[in-house]
Design a protein around this motif. Sequence first.
Motif, PDB file in Angstrom:
ATOM      1  N   SER A 190      -8.341   2.158   0.479  1.00  0.00           N
ATOM      2  CA  SER A 190      -7.691   0.862   0.243  1.00  0.00           C
ATOM      3  C   SER A 190      -6.182   0.980   0.388  1.00  0.00           C
ATOM      4  CB  SER A 190      -8.045   0.335  -1.145  1.00  0.00           C
ATOM      5  OG  SER A 190      -9.444   0.192  -1.291  1.00  0.00           O
ATOM      6  N   TYR A 193      -2.458  -2.652  -7.611  1.00  0.00           N
ATOM      7  CA  TYR A 193      -3.033  -1.452  -7.013  1.00  0.00           C
ATOM      8  C   TYR A 193      -2.514  -0.179  -7.674  1.00  0.00           C
ATOM      9  CZ  TYR A 193      -4.114   2.259  -3.767  1.00  0.00           C
ATOM     10  OH  TYR A 193      -4.555   3.431  -3.236  1.00  0.00           O
ATOM     11  N   SER A 204       2.963   2.336  -6.853  1.00  0.00           N
ATOM     12  CA  SER A 204       1.831   2.076  -5.952  1.00  0.00           C
ATOM     13  C   SER A 204       1.824   3.075  -4.806  1.00  0.00           C
ATOM     14  CB  SER A 204       1.917   0.651  -5.397  1.00  0.00           C
ATOM     15  OG  SER A 204       3.094   0.477  -4.628  1.00  0.00           O
TER      16      SER A 204
END
Length: 559
Positions: free
Chosen positions: A125, A386, A231
């Motif tokens: 991802s 995230y 992130s």
Amino acid sequence: MTQADPKPAVAGAPAAGPAADETLEDYTLRFAPRSYRRWTPMVVATTALGGIAYMADFSIGAGIGLAHGTGNALAAILVAAVVIFVTGFPLAYYGARYNIDLDLITRGSGFGYYGSVLTSVIFASFTFIFFALEGSIMAQGLKLGLGLPLWLGYLVSTFMVIPLVVFGMKALSKLQVWTTPVWLLLMVGPLLYLVGTDPGSVHRFVSYAGSDGHGGVNAASVLLGAGVCLSLIAQIGEQIDYLRFMPPKTEANKRSWWTAVVLAGPGWVVLGALKQAIGLFLAVYVLAKVGPAAATEPIQQFTGAFAAMLPSWLVIPLAVVLVVISQIKINVTNAYSGSLAWTNSFTRITRRYPGRMVFVLANLAFALVLMEADMFSFLNAVLGFYSNCAIAWVVTVATDIIVNKYLLKLSPHAPEFRRGMLHAVNPVGVVAFVAASGLSIAMYFRALGDTLQPYSPVAAALIAFALTPLMAVVTKGRYYLRRTDDGIAEPLLDADGNPSAATVTCHVCRQVFERPDVTACLTHGAVVCSLCLSTNRVGDHVLPAAEGPVTSGPAPRPR
């Protein structure tokens, strides 16, 4: 890798194809053999550092700085950089020392053979989120320079990387080495010029208070900004995808070896933090001309900077060249690393090996959807969410290596990744990761109140750091290894503590593999490679579990 003459495969086993052309596959799912690792430490390091030429740092630094002010942004960048460096160091060392990627490290560092599928999906991802971000930045440059509509720019930025990604490490090393000097010149030149010729730009940068009006440094703003920067903590996975091709560490090369590992491993964050600060500087510089929305776009930042030092006819072409070079350098890495992660997950779950190129295309499709959905406009929200998952994963694995392996000695020192040697799921890492990411995500979405929301990244790191050794103690390290003997007398490590270069032939695919990549197959009285183990549906090549509980016990430690 020396390859044997192809022979008919064992009945019911996968054909020789999955292992037959590793130049294209770059050792997906597997240990990278010494015979393939012919680059010097500094060539590997240059290739790895070339992959962090992304422009997202400029947007991230600008975004948090314009929102919270220069003081809070710089503090946030520093906090995130320290966390990323500390957690990235043990991961980079293990990747370079044992020549395996982060998924294979994760398997043996608290997650188990199937448990690390969770983190493979998290990492995959990461690659398509940042591919989409970089592709959006390139599309903005193509729109400004060539008048291409954004939707067409998204397509161009997606499909142009495919030819390079096909050929893996060999092509990527050449690309990164040759383009890095040009990229550095175009990135650093404008900053040095503005600082030297316009001292007022430095004052405006230092005194910028941000849109939230706080002005001074405060903990909530720093942690919110650090959450966005964190992130990028999963970037260490992409660095390791290159570092796993490091040559063996010896007395003769240990200085250059360590230099390369530190610079290209955790050291990437030093350049990343500098780029974030430069992005904020340039955003403040162009803010009055383009407005806060456009000031976060790197193409606008560098167009403004180049305009102050170059003839007008050269400004936009040069800015577009910088954006295109940066996008190609990072997005070939995003597509490459993402394909490895998706292949890892798919093959373990289905026991089918479709080849890496299938997942190159799948990863690009995910990224293209995000670009067409205008992900750039809600960048900070996506990255803030995230980061909680990424922090929980990386801190869990780093803690297992530092604490559980070296202090508590409950986790085996040499990382294990082969099917049959590991339990399917190890509660140590899985519980720590799920608890840390779940609670921090709840905090991020204000489920525990507005006051705690900025502290979600801190919660993710602290919970993962505390639960990982706690779970190892509670389980007494019983779920790391399914067995300690892989049935082969030849040692895994050589006299220097490097993975052994001794070779054996897999009885399934008839290819020659180096010692760390194989186990015994008791059913057929032969040896089987890790890739054929991964695709073995019947399970007749997989070693049985040892009788009674298995703990990590003593293991060979590298010098």
